[in-house]
Design an enzyme around this catalytic site. Structure first.
Site, PDB file in Angstrom:
ATOM      1  N   ASN A 168      -7.977  -1.767   7.951  1.00  0.00           N
ATOM      2  CA  ASN A 168      -7.780  -0.776   9.018  1.00  0.00           C
ATOM      3  C   ASN A 168      -7.867   0.659   8.510  1.00  0.00           C
ATOM      4  O   ASN A 168      -7.440   1.584   9.176  1.00  0.00           O
ATOM      5  CB  ASN A 168      -6.456  -1.019   9.758  1.00  0.00           C
ATOM      6  CG  ASN A 168      -5.265  -0.874   8.838  1.00  0.00           C
ATOM      7  OD1 ASN A 168      -5.408  -0.560   7.659  1.00  0.00           O
ATOM      8  ND2 ASN A 168      -4.081  -1.097   9.365  1.00  0.00           N
ATOM      9  N   ASP A 187       0.856  -1.184   0.000  1.00  0.00           N
ATOM     10  CA  ASP A 187       0.000   0.000   0.000  1.00  0.00           C
ATOM     11  C   ASP A 187       0.898   1.241   0.000  1.00  0.00           C
ATOM     12  O   ASP A 187       1.081   1.901   1.025  1.00  0.00           O
ATOM     13  CB  ASP A 187      -0.938  -0.009   1.206  1.00  0.00           C
ATOM     14  CG  ASP A 187      -2.119   0.929   1.027  1.00  0.00           C
ATOM     15  OD1 ASP A 187      -3.033   0.903   1.871  1.00  0.00           O
ATOM     16  OD2 ASP A 187      -2.143   1.690   0.026  1.00  0.00           O
ATOM     17  N   GLY A 247      -4.560   5.893  16.168  1.00  0.00           N
ATOM     18  CA  GLY A 247      -4.613   4.762  17.080  1.00  0.00           C
ATOM     19  C   GLY A 247      -5.519   3.696  16.500  1.00  0.00           C
ATOM     20  O   GLY A 247      -6.083   3.873  15.435  1.00  0.00           O
ATOM     21  N   HIS A 288       2.927   6.744   5.640  1.00  0.00           N
ATOM     22  CA  HIS A 288       3.668   5.820   6.489  1.00  0.00           C
ATOM     23  C   HIS A 288       4.094   4.532   5.800  1.00  0.00           C
ATOM     24  O   HIS A 288       4.557   3.593   6.447  1.00  0.00           O
ATOM     25  CB  HIS A 288       2.972   5.557   7.834  1.00  0.00           C
ATOM     26  CG  HIS A 288       1.519   5.204   7.756  1.00  0.00           C
ATOM     27  ND1 HIS A 288       0.566   5.892   8.441  1.00  0.00           N
ATOM     28  CD2 HIS A 288       0.859   4.222   7.103  1.00  0.00           C
ATOM     29  CE1 HIS A 288      -0.621   5.357   8.214  1.00  0.00           C
ATOM     30  NE2 HIS A 288      -0.469   4.350   7.415  1.00  0.00           N
ATOM     31  N   ASN A 289       3.938   4.468   4.482  1.00  0.00           N
ATOM     32  CA  ASN A 289       4.584   3.396   3.697  1.00  0.00           C
ATOM     33  C   ASN A 289       5.167   4.116   2.499  1.00  0.00           C
ATOM     34  O   ASN A 289       4.429   4.503   1.588  1.00  0.00           O
ATOM     35  CB  ASN A 289       3.552   2.394   3.144  1.00  0.00           C
ATOM     36  CG  ASN A 289       3.158   1.314   4.120  1.00  0.00           C
ATOM     37  OD1 ASN A 289       3.649   1.236   5.228  1.00  0.00           O
ATOM     38  ND2 ASN A 289       2.258   0.454   3.685  1.00  0.00           N
ATOM     39  N   MET A 322      -9.003   1.522  16.456  1.00  0.00           N
ATOM     40  CA  MET A 322     -10.371   1.998  16.580  1.00  0.00           C
ATOM     41  C   MET A 322     -10.794   2.118  18.044  1.00  0.00           C
ATOM     42  O   MET A 322     -10.664   1.196  18.824  1.00  0.00           O
ATOM     43  CB  MET A 322     -11.285   0.983  15.891  1.00  0.00           C
ATOM     44  CG  MET A 322     -12.714   1.401  15.838  1.00  0.00           C
ATOM     45  SD  MET A 322     -13.672   0.201  14.925  1.00  0.00           S
ATOM     46  CE  MET A 322     -13.528  -1.229  15.987  1.00  0.00           C
ATOM     47  N   HIS A 341       4.061   4.707  13.488  1.00  0.00           N
ATOM     48  CA  HIS A 341       2.942   5.088  12.612  1.00  0.00           C
ATOM     49  C   HIS A 341       1.584   4.800  13.223  1.00  0.00           C
ATOM     50  O   HIS A 341       0.560   5.255  12.733  1.00  0.00           O
ATOM     51  CB  HIS A 341       3.054   4.399  11.242  1.00  0.00           C
ATOM     52  CG  HIS A 341       2.526   2.991  11.217  1.00  0.00           C
ATOM     53  ND1 HIS A 341       2.978   1.998  12.039  1.00  0.00           N
ATOM     54  CD2 HIS A 341       1.569   2.406  10.446  1.00  0.00           C
ATOM     55  CE1 HIS A 341       2.334   0.872  11.780  1.00  0.00           C
ATOM     56  NE2 HIS A 341       1.468   1.081  10.821  1.00  0.00           N
ATOM     57  N   GLY A 342       1.530   4.032  14.283  1.00  0.00           N
ATOM     58  CA  GLY A 342       0.231   3.650  14.824  1.00  0.00           C
ATOM     59  C   GLY A 342       0.431   2.719  15.983  1.00  0.00           C
ATOM     60  O   GLY A 342       1.459   2.756  16.653  1.00  0.00           O
ATOM     61  N   ALA A 343      -0.549   1.871  16.200  1.00  0.00           N
ATOM     62  CA  ALA A 343      -0.457   1.014  17.364  1.00  0.00           C
ATOM     63  C   ALA A 343       0.226  -0.326  17.078  1.00  0.00           C
ATOM     64  O   ALA A 343       0.758  -0.927  17.968  1.00  0.00           O
ATOM     65  CB  ALA A 343      -1.845   0.759  17.930  1.00  0.00           C
TER      66      ALA A 343
END
Lengths: 146, 459
Positions: free
Chosen positions: B206, B99, B356, B327-328, B358, B381-383
């Site tokens: 996601n 992605d 984060g 973030h990719n 959901m 980038h996230g969780a």
């Protein structure tokens, strides 16, 4: 012998496919892929469509990734799932690193998938002949990016 | 299980696997994490994958894993590394991810939660009905082949020229919304076909559109510069390059796989297939990747426009773009080919957006000079996932989770209950912990915490 099974993986989905022959392994890997994606069958009155798939690769593993990637591409493009395969033929030219596969498949129209497959990956993919698990003559895992 | 005893502590938040750990490593591998997080990381194959990227030709300094690291395929998710093109440094599509330019945009309003709390549910439903999400739904935009090539060439600029959003948006998007290094001819027909109907859609998994409020401000000065204030309503968009990006990556992994013997490249994992950045294959991929990046920029610009239309109708007033970041992505920064797979750019004084899982929280941070010096200008980038989708579905029921979140004041709208279950918070690491680590490690500093109010996602 099972055709395939779905394995746990934290971010993506992994299957293990089995086959008595290489051709059967490839077919079962495709069935596993569509078990992962699921589908909602179309209620359009459209008959199943026969399609041909061609793929090539530098060896058996690369060929499998090409084969599944091509099938997935056709699946998204035509909004069909392919679970009926016939005339699967794999031609190997190990010396020239030229492996090819040709198959006929029947496309069943769908409304949509339940899960979108982004790609077929090479992660952990190795076609093993006569695996100690005795699942069949050929075995492999395939990890999908979803 | 990765052998923890080979990992040494550099400081409280930095751990290192030495180059001597494996003979093919060209540089050490570092993990930005607490010791607890490291314990989790050794339990899946993420560190093995980190060691693999430390073995790529031309890799410099060290390969890095961010605190949200987890096992992917090829590079670990949360993986960052850079190669030197002057020293046979490679570019690797699989180490960037399928992605391409999956990323986030944060829109801000001049409205507070108090002012519109009775309209949040309507807003969420309005967004769900207007922004295409989920499977089997195409976008609202019909493109000719020439149009599509323009999208690949001009990214968000194309979208603005067609009336989606405004020029001001472009100033606050990474690359100004258009990657100049691109060449639509390097993109296969397959890749174009896959994405043709998907422009202006968020997809599934996601990806989401989330209505939020500013719940906490950590740095008042920076928050003010960013235009953030307490209780402010914000909207976060998370999506990427859809089928076009996925197919470009697939196509070029195949190209690289065939080209590698020519360059004498051997790698531990075919998913990391690569070619020297300066080679024809490397350049072709870089230009095709530029097209995928532009598709995602155009995509988010259009989705933002659709969000604005709904906002105008239900709430009224303007939504501004605070920032948009990938973030990719693979790009040339300071002469190095930086690969970020599940990692966000974190340059000094620039906003960093961390979604984060959901129902938990998202964060706005600010990049630092320390990140530029130590992590190739990167942060988390996230969780990060910690549980498979199948296991999440076994543990959680979508409808139950939906009700639980509603009781917490979070409206989740989706056409797929299993999809909701798969994205349950317990399937993810704790984003608060992840963000605390990057803050303490100094690679990005907390500015504000955003609490979700409404989540729109596809199945």
């Amino acid at each position: 012998m099972k055709n395939f099974e779905i394995l746990p993986h934290p971010s993506d989905v992994k299957i293990r496919a089995f086959g008595h022959t290489l051709e059967e392994l490839f077919k079962n890997a495709a069935l596993g892929m569509f078990a992962v994606s699921g589908r909602v069958i179309s209620n359009r009155v459209v008959s199943d469509k026969e399609r041909e798939v061609l793929a090539k690769g530098i060896d058996e593993e690369a060929l499998l990734v090409s084969f599944l990637s091509e099938i997935w591409y056709l699946s998204e493009l035509n909004k069909e799932v392919y679970e009926d395969f016939s005339e699967i033929k794999i031609i190997k030219n190990e010396k020239n690193k030229n492996y090819q596969i040709k198959a006929k498949m029947l496309g069943k129209p769908i409304e949509r998938f339940n899960l979108e497959i982004k790609a077929v990956t090479f992660w952990d993919l190795e076609i093993v002949e006569n695996p100690p698990t005795g699942g069949g003559q050929f075995e492999t895992t395939v990890t999908f990016d979803i | 299980m990765f052998p923890k005893n080979v990992i040494s502590k550099i400081d409280d938040y930095t751990w290192e696997i030495p180059k001597s750990f494996r003979s093919d490593m060209r540089v050490p591998a570092r993990v930005i994490a607490t010791e607890n997080m490291l314990d989790e990381a050794v339990s899946d194959r993420s560190l093995e994958q980190l060691v693999n990227i430390a073995a790529l030709p031309g890799v410099v300094k060290y390969a890095l894993a961010m605190p949200d690291v987890h096992e992917g395929y090829g590079a670990p998710i949360g993986g960052v590394f850079a190669t030197d093109p002057e020293n046979d440094g490679v570019i690797s599509p699989g180490a960037i991810g399928y992605d391409c330019n999956c990323g986030v945009r944060l829109l801000t309003s001049r409205t507070t939660y108090e002012q519109v709390k009775d309209k949040i549910k309507d807003l969420a439903l309005g967004l769900f009905n207007h922004v295409p999400s989920g499977l089997g739904k195409g976008g609202k935009i019909r493109l000719t082949e020439q149009d599509f090539d323009k999208v690949l060439e001009k990214g968000a600029e194309w979208a603005v020229s067609k009336g989606y959003g405004n020029k001001e948006d472009l100033k606050v998007i990474e690359e100004n919304g258009r990657k100049m290094e691109n060449e639509p001819e390097k993109v296969s027909k397959r890749a174009k076909n896959r994405g043709r109907d998907q422009l202006g859609t968020i997809g599934s998994g996601n990806h989401f559109v989330e209505v939020q409020k500013v719940a906490e401000i950590y740095d008042g000065k920076v928050a003010e510069t960013f235009g953030l204030f307490p209780d402010q309503i914000t909207i976060l968009i998370h999506t990427g390059s859809r089928g076009t990006g996925h197919q470009i990556a697939t196509d070029y992994i195949n190209v690289m796989l065939q080209a590698m013997p020519k360059y004498g490249i051997e790698i531990p994992d075919r998913e990391l297939s690569c070619a020297p950045f300066k080679s024809p294959e490397g350049q072709d991929y870089y230009l095709a990747h530029g097209c995928a990046i532009n598709f995602a920029f155009a995509n988010r610009q259009i989705v933002a426009h659709l969000v604005r239309e709904v906002w105008e109708k239900i709430i009224g007033g303007e939504l501004q773009t605070l920032y948009e970041v990938a973030h990719n992505i693979g790009k040339v920064e300071n002469g190095l080919v930086v690969h970020r797979k599940g990692a966000t750019r974190s340059f000094d004084n620039q906003p960093v957006l961390v979604p984060g899982s959901m129902g938990t929280a998202s964060y706005v941070l600010v990049g630092t000079k320390k990140a530029e010096g130590e992590t190739f200008g990167s942060t988390c980038h996230g969780a990060g996932r910690r549980m498979s989708r199948a296991e999440a579905k076994r543990k959680v029921r979508g409808d139950v989770l939906q009700k639980e979140l509603a009781q917490k004041g979070i409206t989740v709208v989706s056409d797929s209950l299993p999809g909701i279950a798969e994205e349950a918070p317990l399937a993810y690491k704790d984003v608060n912990e992840v963000v605390e680590v990057v803050h303490q490690a100094g690679i990005s500093k907390k500015v504000a915490k955003l609490k979700p109010l409404g989540v729109i996602k596809g199945g």
